[in-house]
Design a protein around this motif. Structure first.
Motif, PDB file in Angstrom:
ATOM      1  N   ASP A   1       0.802  -1.213   0.000  1.00 19.29           N
ATOM      2  CA  ASP A   1       0.000   0.000   0.000  1.00 19.29           C
ATOM      3  C   ASP A   1       0.846   1.280   0.000  1.00 19.29           C
ATOM      4  O   ASP A   1       0.409   2.315   0.467  1.00 19.29           O
ATOM      5  N   ARG A   2       2.080   1.237  -0.505  1.00 20.14           N
ATOM      6  CA  ARG A   2       2.947   2.426  -0.528  1.00 20.14           C
ATOM      7  C   ARG A   2       3.174   2.862  -1.972  1.00 20.14           C
ATOM      8  O   ARG A   2       3.613   2.079  -2.806  1.00 20.14           O
ATOM      9  N   ALA A   3       2.844   4.156  -2.278  1.00 27.43           N
ATOM     10  CA  ALA A   3       3.063   4.687  -3.631  1.00 27.43           C
ATOM     11  C   ALA A   3       4.528   5.097  -3.780  1.00 27.43           C
ATOM     12  O   ALA A   3       5.148   5.588  -2.832  1.00 27.43           O
ATOM     13  N   GLN A   4       5.068   4.905  -4.994  1.00 28.65           N
ATOM     14  CA  GLN A   4       6.460   5.306  -5.224  1.00 28.65           C
ATOM     15  C   GLN A   4       6.705   5.552  -6.715  1.00 28.65           C
ATOM     16  O   GLN A   4       6.039   4.965  -7.578  1.00 28.65           O
ATOM     17  N   TYR A   5       7.676   6.440  -6.968  1.00 30.77           N
ATOM     18  CA  TYR A   5       8.155   6.653  -8.334  1.00 30.77           C
ATOM     19  C   TYR A   5       9.404   5.796  -8.527  1.00 30.77           C
ATOM     20  O   TYR A   5      10.166   5.551  -7.581  1.00 30.77           O
ATOM     21  N   PHE A   6       9.618   5.383  -9.760  1.00 37.68           N
ATOM     22  CA  PHE A   6      10.787   4.520 -10.020  1.00 37.68           C
ATOM     23  C   PHE A   6      11.335   4.826 -11.411  1.00 37.68           C
ATOM     24  O   PHE A   6      10.671   5.436 -12.259  1.00 37.68           O
ATOM     25  N   GLU A   7      12.564   4.426 -11.628  1.00 36.67           N
ATOM     26  CA  GLU A   7      13.234   4.583 -12.927  1.00 36.67           C
ATOM     27  C   GLU A   7      13.913   3.277 -13.265  1.00 36.67           C
ATOM     28  O   GLU A   7      14.686   2.723 -12.463  1.00 36.67           O
ATOM     29  N   LEU A   8      13.621   2.763 -14.462  1.00 37.73           N
ATOM     30  CA  LEU A   8      14.196   1.490 -14.905  1.00 37.73           C
ATOM     31  C   LEU A   8      15.262   1.762 -15.961  1.00 37.73           C
ATOM     32  O   LEU A   8      15.015   2.488 -16.937  1.00 37.73           O
ATOM     33  N   PRO A   9      16.462   1.248 -15.789  1.00 42.82           N
ATOM     34  CA  PRO A   9      17.536   1.478 -16.771  1.00 42.82           C
ATOM     35  C   PRO A   9      17.191   0.785 -18.087  1.00 42.82           C
ATOM     36  O   PRO A   9      16.376  -0.153 -18.125  1.00 42.82           O
ATOM     37  N   PRO A  10      17.793   1.239 -19.199  1.00 43.56           N
ATOM     38  CA  PRO A  10      17.509   0.596 -20.496  1.00 43.56           C
ATOM     39  C   PRO A  10      18.010  -0.847 -20.524  1.00 43.56           C
ATOM     40  O   PRO A  10      19.049  -1.177 -19.951  1.00 43.56           O
ATOM     41  N   HIS A  11      17.261  -1.691 -21.198  1.00 47.19           N
ATOM     42  CA  HIS A  11      17.669  -3.087 -21.360  1.00 47.19           C
ATOM     43  C   HIS A  11      17.025  -3.616 -22.632  1.00 47.19           C
ATOM     44  O   HIS A  11      15.925  -3.223 -23.013  1.00 47.19           O
ATOM     45  N   ASP A  12      17.723  -4.517 -23.288  1.00 43.99           N
ATOM     46  CA  ASP A  12      17.308  -5.052 -24.588  1.00 43.99           C
ATOM     47  C   ASP A  12      17.024  -3.874 -25.525  1.00 43.99           C
ATOM     48  O   ASP A  12      17.895  -3.046 -25.759  1.00 43.99           O
ATOM     49  N   ASP A  13      15.825  -3.795 -26.088  1.00 39.37           N
ATOM     50  CA  ASP A  13      15.451  -2.673 -26.950  1.00 39.37           C
ATOM     51  C   ASP A  13      14.652  -1.619 -26.209  1.00 39.37           C
ATOM     52  O   ASP A  13      14.131  -0.677 -26.811  1.00 39.37           O
ATOM     53  N   GLN A  14      14.533  -1.775 -24.924  1.00 34.71           N
ATOM     54  CA  GLN A  14      13.710  -0.878 -24.128  1.00 34.71           C
ATOM     55  C   GLN A  14      14.535   0.315 -23.649  1.00 34.71           C
ATOM     56  O   GLN A  14      15.657   0.160 -23.158  1.00 34.71           O
ATOM     57  N   LYS A  15      13.998   1.536 -23.844  1.00 32.76           N
ATOM     58  CA  LYS A  15      14.671   2.735 -23.366  1.00 32.76           C
ATOM     59  C   LYS A  15      14.442   2.893 -21.863  1.00 32.76           C
ATOM     60  O   LYS A  15      13.706   2.139 -21.249  1.00 32.76           O
ATOM     61  N   THR A  16      15.123   3.894 -21.321  1.00 38.28           N
ATOM     62  CA  THR A  16      14.954   4.170 -19.894  1.00 38.28           C
ATOM     63  C   THR A  16      13.496   4.541 -19.606  1.00 38.28           C
ATOM     64  O   THR A  16      12.899   5.364 -20.307  1.00 38.28           O
ATOM     65  N   LEU A  17      12.923   3.917 -18.566  1.00 39.67           N
ATOM     66  CA  LEU A  17      11.529   4.143 -18.190  1.00 39.67           C
ATOM     67  C   LEU A  17      11.463   4.878 -16.868  1.00 39.67           C
ATOM     68  O   LEU A  17      12.244   4.596 -15.945  1.00 39.67           O
ATOM     69  N   PHE A  18      10.531   5.813 -16.805  1.00 41.91           N
ATOM     70  CA  PHE A  18      10.256   6.507 -15.553  1.00 41.91           C
ATOM     71  C   PHE A  18       8.792   6.253 -15.225  1.00 41.91           C
ATOM     72  O   PHE A  18       7.923   6.521 -16.054  1.00 41.91           O
ATOM     73  N   GLY A  19       8.532   5.718 -14.035  1.00 43.11           N
ATOM     74  CA  GLY A  19       7.159   5.298 -13.761  1.00 43.11           C
ATOM     75  C   GLY A  19       6.710   5.550 -12.341  1.00 43.11           C
ATOM     76  O   GLY A  19       7.446   6.088 -11.513  1.00 43.11           O
ATOM     77  N   ILE A  20       5.454   5.138 -12.067  1.00 41.77           N
ATOM     78  CA  ILE A  20       4.849   5.295 -10.751  1.00 41.77           C
ATOM     79  C   ILE A  20       4.063   4.025 -10.427  1.00 41.77           C
ATOM     80  O   ILE A  20       3.486   3.376 -11.306  1.00 41.77           O
ATOM     81  N   SER A  21       4.072   3.691  -9.174  1.00 41.20           N
ATOM     82  CA  SER A  21       3.285   2.554  -8.683  1.00 41.20           C
ATOM     83  C   SER A  21       2.433   3.052  -7.534  1.00 41.20           C
ATOM     84  O   SER A  21       2.964   3.585  -6.552  1.00 41.20           O
ATOM     85  N   ILE A  22       1.066   2.936  -7.692  1.00 40.37           N
ATOM     86  CA  ILE A  22       0.167   3.430  -6.644  1.00 40.37           C
ATOM     87  C   ILE A  22      -0.706   2.270  -6.175  1.00 40.37           C
ATOM     88  O   ILE A  22      -1.141   1.425  -6.962  1.00 40.37           O
TER      89      ILE A  22
END
Length: 435
Positions: free
Chosen positions: A106-127
């Motif tokens: 039950d804890r909201a947080q922002y996160f950043e995922l480094p690039p991997h394979d063909d995926q670019k860097t992701l910036f996201g949120i989990s609520i």
């Protein structure tokens, strides 16, 4: 040693300040926009996540048209989403096989995922989802470059921030031009002061049109020049009085000696002549420091040489020497002070007479750029040929007194000329007054 002028110092200081201002502005804008970018990105992610949560509250399967539209918008922006159950498994997603980050409850947080394979860097949120049912969290992420504000920041740096640099450069150039205009009176005063020398001690710096702060400096310099001129004139008057007081008793002593037929009297007469010559040279040396002439003062070097030869001929012949005068190519005219040129040439001829052997020839030659005096004496010493003219106390020959050439050197310097010394291959010395 090379030193920066006042204008150059100001330009350097302003340039440093301008570049520091540009650098500080760029750093500040970058930090400020980066912070705003992060805030905007977080608000964008929160908006998409909240849209999905509202749709999930009314449609747990997210199959309504509004839910479908929300998911389509995420895909259109190359984003990804996942709806997680309380056990962490995926209930709905944009094609993900697993959650973007592990389910944290039950804890909201922002996160950043480094690039991997063909995926670019992701910036996201989990609520978390505080709703009844099996759903536990919603995760939404976008590539950092596809968030709207990133492109705005990039456009600012590329299209707007670069305008700041030429703007500061134009501002700097304008300030430099203003400084140059403001310092023009000071440069004018400096140029006028550089033209003042012993031959122009009556000249003063221009006071009209000067700003008040520069005018105070100009008046101080003019006052100092007044005092210097007074000192020069006092020195000249003193030298004239001294010469008169010394010559009178010498003339009386020579007259009395001339009545004697003793050989010792003749030797003493010659000694008195040397003393008179030294007195004359000392007076000439003082007077040459007050030398002044106008551009319209034209002197015929041939006429001056003729006058000197006529003036000294009796003395030269009486001493058992000979003199000849050569004038090449007609009149030679220069701008200068005739009396001072006369005395300088007289010093050269007297110097040649002093060092000429019995029956020796003294030759005065006038040519297109000056006058030369040659003799058949021992010539100049090697040390004298290497040294500059004008130093008091430097002897002209092996037994010279060291005043004649010094006077000539200062006279020529005041006429923007020079004196050139040389020894003749056949023996003897030649001194040239080159204008």
């Amino acid at each position: 040693m090379w030193r920066l002028t006042l204008l150059q110092r100001l330009i350097l200081a302003m340039s440093i300040v301008a570049f520091v201002a540009i650098g500080a502005s760029v750093v500040f804008l970058y930090i400020r926009f980066q912070a705003s970018n992060d805030t905007f990105r977080e608000e964008t992610l929160s908006t998409f996540a909240e849209d999905l949560r509202r749709e999930l509250a009314v449609d747990p399967k997210l199959s309504s048209s509004r839910a479908t539209t929300a998911k389509a918008r995420i895909r259109a922006l190359h984003g990804q989403y996942a709806v997680l159950g309380r056990d962490g498994r995926i209930i709905d997603s944009s094609g993900l096989q697993e959650s973007l980050i592990p389910y944290i409850g039950d804890r909201a947080q922002y996160f950043e995922l480094p690039p991997h394979d063909d995926q670019k860097t992701l910036f996201g949120i989990s609520i978390p989802i505080a709703l009844p049912g099996s759903a536990g969290a919603i995760q939404v992420a976008f590539p950092k470059t596809h968030v709207t504000f990133d492109s705005v920041l990039e456009e600012f740096v590329r299209d707007i921030a670069w305008i700041w640099i030429p703007f500061v450069m134009v501002l700097l150039a304008t300030n430099i031009a203003v400084l140059g205009f403001a310092l023009r009176p000071l440069r004018k005063a400096a140029q006028e002061a550089a033209q003042i020398g012993p031959s122009s001690i009556a000249t003063r710096l221009t006071e009209s049109g000067m700003p008040n702060d520069v005018l105070a400096l100009v008046k101080s310099v003019n006052a100092a020049l007044d005092r210097l001129q007074g000192g020069f004139l006092s020195l000249e008057r003193f030298s004239g009085q001294l010469a008169h007081e010394l010559r009178t008793p010498l003339a009386i002593a020579k007259t009395r000696l001339s009545l004697s037929q003793d050989q010792i009297a003749r030797a003493v007469e010659r000694d008195f002549e040397d003393v008179e010559r030294v007195i004359t040279q000392l007076v000439d040396r003082v007077r040459v420091r007050t030398l002044h002439y106008e551009a319209a003062d034209i002197v015929d070097l041939g006429g001056v040489a003729t006058d000197v030869a006529r003036y000294l001929a009796p003395m030269i012949v009486g001493a058992g020497r000979n003199i000849e005068l050569k004038i090449e190519n007609g009149p030679v005219l220069v701008s200068g002070a005739k009396d001072f040129i006369f005395r300088a040439l007289r010093n050269l001829v007297e110097n040649a007479l002093h060092h000429s052997p019995e029956n020796g020839m003294i030759t005065i030659t006038v040519f297109n750029v000056g006058i030369s005096v040659a003799d058949q004496g021992p010539g100049f010493t090697k040390g004298r040929l290497r040294e500059e003219i004008g130093l008091l106390g430097k002897t002209d020959r092996e037994d010279g007194l060291g005043l004649g050439l010094s006077i000539v050197g200062e006279t020529m310097a005041a006429h923007d000329g020079r004196i050139v010394l040389a020894n003749l291959p056949s023996g003897g010395a030649v001194a040239t007054m080159a204008f």
